[in-house]
Design an enzyme around this catalytic site. Structure first.
Site, PDB file in Angstrom:
ATOM      1  N   GLU A 111      26.221 -15.608   7.705  1.00  2.10           N
ATOM      2  CA  GLU A 111      26.003 -15.629   8.990  1.00  2.10           C
ATOM      3  C   GLU A 111      26.565 -16.797   9.892  1.00  2.10           C
ATOM      4  O   GLU A 111      27.649 -16.335  10.864  1.00  2.10           O
ATOM      5  CB  GLU A 111      25.136 -14.873   9.643  1.00  2.10           C
ATOM      6  CG  GLU A 111      24.301 -13.719   8.827  1.00  2.10           C
ATOM      7  CD  GLU A 111      23.567 -12.820   9.980  1.00  2.10           C
ATOM      8  OE1 GLU A 111      22.903 -13.312  10.694  1.00  2.10           O
ATOM      9  OE2 GLU A 111      23.614 -11.585   9.960  1.00  2.10           O
TER      10      GLU A 111
ATOM     11  N   ARG B 143      23.758  -4.933  19.833  1.00  2.00           N
ATOM     12  CA  ARG B 143      22.945  -3.856  19.190  1.00  2.00           C
ATOM     13  C   ARG B 143      23.114  -2.515  19.802  1.00  2.00           C
ATOM     14  O   ARG B 143      22.776  -2.396  20.915  1.00  2.00           O
ATOM     15  CB  ARG B 143      21.587  -4.518  18.904  1.00  2.00           C
ATOM     16  CG  ARG B 143      21.386  -5.673  18.286  1.00  2.00           C
ATOM     17  CD  ARG B 143      21.757  -5.288  16.853  1.00  2.00           C
ATOM     18  NE  ARG B 143      21.262  -6.873  16.059  1.00  2.00           N
ATOM     19  CZ  ARG B 143      21.546  -6.733  14.740  1.00  2.00           C
ATOM     20  NH1 ARG B 143      21.987  -5.645  14.199  1.00  2.00           N
ATOM     21  NH2 ARG B 143      21.513  -7.790  13.956  1.00  2.00           N
TER      22      ARG B 143
ATOM     23  N   LEU C 239      18.704  -8.251   5.505  1.00  2.00           N
ATOM     24  CA  LEU C 239      17.670  -7.255   4.654  1.00  2.00           C
ATOM     25  C   LEU C 239      17.760  -7.787   3.276  1.00  2.00           C
ATOM     26  O   LEU C 239      18.607  -8.609   2.560  1.00  2.00           O
ATOM     27  CB  LEU C 239      18.387  -5.914   4.697  1.00  2.00           C
ATOM     28  CG  LEU C 239      18.580  -5.311   5.860  1.00  2.00           C
ATOM     29  CD1 LEU C 239      19.499  -3.678   5.702  1.00  2.00           C
ATOM     30  CD2 LEU C 239      17.224  -5.173   6.454  1.00  2.00           C
TER      31      LEU C 239
ATOM     32  N   GLU D 283       8.148  -2.318   7.402  1.00  2.00           N
ATOM     33  CA  GLU D 283       8.949  -3.233   7.215  1.00  2.00           C
ATOM     34  C   GLU D 283       8.143  -4.683   7.689  1.00  2.00           C
ATOM     35  O   GLU D 283       7.275  -4.785   8.348  1.00  2.00           O
ATOM     36  CB  GLU D 283      10.095  -3.275   8.604  1.00  2.00           C
ATOM     37  CG  GLU D 283      10.914  -4.382   8.535  1.00  2.00           C
ATOM     38  CD  GLU D 283      11.761  -4.125   9.713  1.00  2.00           C
ATOM     39  OE1 GLU D 283      12.837  -5.010   9.873  1.00  2.00           O
ATOM     40  OE2 GLU D 283      11.884  -3.065  10.604  1.00  2.00           O
TER      41      GLU D 283
ATOM     42  N   ARG E  53       1.804  11.704   9.753  1.00  2.00           N
ATOM     43  CA  ARG E  53       2.314  10.322  10.123  1.00  2.00           C
ATOM     44  C   ARG E  53       4.029  10.124   9.825  1.00  2.00           C
ATOM     45  O   ARG E  53       4.094  10.510   8.377  1.00  2.00           O
ATOM     46  CB  ARG E  53       1.582   9.390   9.747  1.00  2.00           C
ATOM     47  CG  ARG E  53       0.175   9.194  10.490  1.00  2.00           C
ATOM     48  CD  ARG E  53       0.364   8.935  11.799  1.00  2.00           C
ATOM     49  NE  ARG E  53      -1.213   9.053  12.516  1.00  2.00           N
ATOM     50  CZ  ARG E  53      -1.698   9.822  13.429  1.00  2.00           C
ATOM     51  NH1 ARG E  53      -1.060  11.164  13.330  1.00  2.00           N
ATOM     52  NH2 ARG E  53      -2.726   9.669  13.889  1.00  2.00           N
TER      53      ARG E  53
ATOM     54  N   PRO F 139       3.546  -1.596  12.316  1.00  2.00           N
ATOM     55  CA  PRO F 139       2.863  -0.968  11.242  1.00  2.00           C
ATOM     56  C   PRO F 139       2.448   0.400  11.483  1.00  2.00           C
ATOM     57  O   PRO F 139       2.154   1.158  10.584  1.00  2.00           O
ATOM     58  CB  PRO F 139       1.605  -1.938  10.962  1.00  2.00           C
ATOM     59  CG  PRO F 139       1.552  -2.478  12.365  1.00  2.00           C
ATOM     60  CD  PRO F 139       2.968  -2.788  12.741  1.00  2.00           C
ATOM     61  N   GLY F 140       2.438   0.705  12.800  1.00  2.00           N
ATOM     62  CA  GLY F 140       2.293   2.317  12.989  1.00  2.00           C
ATOM     63  C   GLY F 140       3.314   3.284  12.806  1.00  2.00           C
ATOM     64  O   GLY F 140       3.060   4.379  12.661  1.00  2.00           O
TER      65      GLY F 140
ATOM     66  N   GLU G 126      28.927  -7.448  13.294  1.00  2.00           N
ATOM     67  CA  GLU G 126      29.049  -8.742  13.018  1.00  2.00           C
ATOM     68  C   GLU G 126      30.343  -9.377  13.129  1.00  2.00           C
ATOM     69  O   GLU G 126      30.317 -10.753  13.551  1.00  2.00           O
ATOM     70  CB  GLU G 126      28.678  -8.897  11.553  1.00  2.00           C
ATOM     71  CG  GLU G 126      27.063  -8.614  11.303  1.00  2.00           C
ATOM     72  CD  GLU G 126      26.887  -8.966   9.701  1.00  2.00           C
ATOM     73  OE1 GLU G 126      27.829  -9.062   8.844  1.00  2.00           O
ATOM     74  OE2 GLU G 126      25.614  -9.108   9.249  1.00  2.00           O
TER      75      GLU G 126
END
Length: 211
Positions: free
Chosen positions: A121, A88, A102, A144, A61, A139-140, A168
């Protein structure tokens, strides 16, 4: 055959749900770094076993290590939301987003991150903070977690010396009526995942009188 009939005829036993999400850790036979540098994320490959089945061949995994983030739904006295638009690169798209950032180091309080990102920001402070929810983003694949906060009592301030760089440096800041943002989410015009989660969570909690 209707979908109800298909489910009622299923051979898979449907046990009653007795607990919700809970911590659990399966045995890791080996772990290999595939990418790790000075940036915030890393990629490793774990080979794991089912508990009690260590005699089976471990299966692989991939895990994206990520420190997590805080996201801010900032509402002014007219129920307008502070949003940004930002490019992005992986998605090749400019998104309507919420102030977010973060977690800089292990153990940092996500609320402190939220306060910092609102100022850096969009150059605002808030006198009232409410935790909305926390979610595992994927979650797979990743560990995070996003921590969502509602900020009220907004006042304009400076960015405390923070300098916008890279993507930014090209972002723009806007105020959008909450109902307009909610409609954009429901119609698919606003698709950034943290925006969708924060907006729907706030709408649901507000309808129940919980915020």
């Amino acid at each position: 055959m209707t979908s109800d009939a298909r489910f009622s005829d299923s051979a898979v036993p449907l046990a009653p749900l007795t607990e919700w999400d809970a911590p659990e850790s399966w045995p890791v036979a080996s772990s290999e770094d595939l990418h790790r540098d000075g940036w915030v994320v890393a990629l490793r490959a774990d080979r794991i076993n089912r508990p009690g089945h260590e005699d089976e061949e471990p299966f692989r995994r991939l895990v994206v290590e990520h420190p997590g983030a805080a996201v801010v739904l900032a509402l002014d006295e007219e129920e307008r939301v502070l949003v940004i638009t930002q490019y992005r690169h992986p998605a090749k798209r400019r998104f309507v987003e919420l102030p977010a950032g973060l977690i800089d180091y292990p153990g940092e309080d996500p609320l402190d991150v939220a306060v910092r990102e609102l100022r850096e920001e969009v150059a605002h402070e808030a006198s009232e903070w409410t935790h909305l929810l926390s979610t595992h983003t994927s979650p797979g694949l990743s560990e995070e977690i996003h921590h969502f906060y509602l900020a009220r009592g907004l006042t304009a301030t400076d960015r405390d010396g923070f300098v916008l760089e890279h993507e930014e440096a090209e972002m723009s800041v806007h105020r959008v009526p909450f109902e307009e943002l909610l409609e954009a989410v429901l119609s698919g015009r606003a698709t950034d995942s943290p925006v969708v989660q924060a907006v729907l969570a706030y709408a649901a909690l507000k309808s129940r009188g919980r915020v």
